[in-house]
Design an enzyme around this catalytic site. Structure first.
Site, short mmCIF file in Angstrom:
data_model
loop_
_atom_site.label_atom_id
_atom_site.label_comp_id
_atom_site.label_asym_id
_atom_site.label_seq_id
_atom_site.Cartn_x
_atom_site.Cartn_y
_atom_site.Cartn_z
CE LYS A 1 -4.83 22.63 -16.65
NZ LYS A 1 -5.36 23.61 -17.30
CD GLN B 1 -3.98 26.06 -19.81
OE1 GLN B 1 -3.95 24.87 -19.33
NE2 GLN B 1 -4.44 27.13 -18.89
CG ASP C 1 -11.07 23.25 -18.90
OD1 ASP C 1 -10.61 22.91 -17.74
OD2 ASP C 1 -9.98 23.76 -19.78
#
Ligand code: ADP
Length: 300
Positions: free
Chosen positions: A54, A98, A121
């Site tokens: 990322k 995460q 997300d």
């Protein structure tokens, strides 16, 4: 005739280049580049790799990124405190925690602590709700990746049968929502969508697979899907990432849920693992970060 292999890596490069152009036009207008903040709790090796990918993608497109690394035993209060400060910071446009998280941190609570406008997300209950309702939102990146893969390869979906294997809240379910959604209102693909999961008897799964024009799998079960289960000419998108360790060499190999060699003989299109959906998911994160930034700037 063998299936066309869907090249997620190549497509991700294209999408990254599009994102880079958007960021460049933002900065040439005198605005700052988007700023994405990544949060890692503990040191799960897979998470470390995902975060590195990322960060690399952000660098490629010109998105600024910062990573906060917290100890495995961080308390919920401490994590929520950090998220609050990121929510309040106008110089932060996107925030991603995460997953998975250690047991003292309930994922639902943590995902809902990221402000919906910075939730790149797409896991905040507000964004999932909006996604369900076919209204604009920050949508989960894997679902966007599957949609983009189908769209860019001109795979027909309208009115066709789709089967999703897996119903996890972060992957299987959002993909099913996208396939089932209304394309006239939002990015829905207008399929008749069936969701199978761990309690779907194998014979029932096969019955559904034999009728499926689109198969998307995110079950975490290697070889769950074999060529003989498929409707000839169907499109198979393998979202799973299963790590298989070779006992002799100790090396880890990545495989999906499909038995690729048999599926490629029957399907019309198939996405490989690795090099399929994975790289696209990261590109969609960049797109969400840019979208979040633009929307925040419209509001102020
Ligand atoms: P991910 O985050 O990749 O979706 P999870 O492990 O959270 O992975 O979820 C796996 C999903 O796959 C679950 O919804 C589970 O019910 C589903 N699943 C597990 N085994 C099977 C199976 N044999 N057939 C279909 N779905 C399955």
């Amino acid at each position: 005739r063998k299936a066309v292999v869907l090249d997620g890596k190549k497509l991700a490069k294209q999408l990254q280049a599009e994102c880079a152009r958007e960021v460049a036009s933002m900065t040439s207008d005198g605005k700052t580049a988007p700023h994405l903040v990544l949060v890692q709790v503990g040191q799960d090796p897979a998470s470390t790799i995902y975060l590195r990918n990322k960060t690399r993608a952000a660098n490629e497109v010109g998105v600024n990124s910062t990573t906060h690394r917290l100890a495995e035993n961080v308390t919920l209060t401490e994590l929520l405190h950090l998220l609050q400060s990121l929510n309040d910071d106008p110089a932060v446009n996107g925030v991603l925690v995460q997953l998975p998280l250690p047991p003292q941190l309930e994922e639902k609570v943590v995902c809902n602590a990221v402000h919906p406008s910075k939730d790149v997300d797409g896991f905040h209950a507000t964004n999932i709700g909006r996604f369900c309702m076919d209204v604009p939102c920050l949508a989960p990146c894997t679902a966007l990746a599957v949609g983009e893969l189908l769209r860019r390869y001109d795979i027909a979906t309208f009115g066709l049968n789709a089967v999703v294997c897996g119903r996890s809240k972060n992957v299987g379910l959002p993909i099913a929502l996208l396939l089932h959604g209304d394309g006239q209102r939002q990015h829905g693909l207008d399929c008749t969508t069936t969701i199978c999961h761990r309690y779907t008897p194998p014979a029932v799964l096969r019955q559904h697979l034999s009728n499926a024009d689109i198969v998307v799998t995110a079950a975490g079960v290697p070889n769950l899907i074999r060529g003989e289960h498929l409707k000839p000419g169907c499109c198979v998108v393998d979202v799973a990432v299963n790590r298989i360790k070779n006992k002799d060499t100790g090396r880890v190999k990545l495989v999906g849920d499909c038995h690729f060699e048999s599926c490629v003989e029957v399907a019309g299109h198939i996405s490989p693992v690795p090099g399929g959906v994975g790289p696209l998911t990261v590109a969609m994160l960049m797109r969400n970060t840019i979208l979040a930034t633009k929307q925040q700037r419209q509001l102020t």
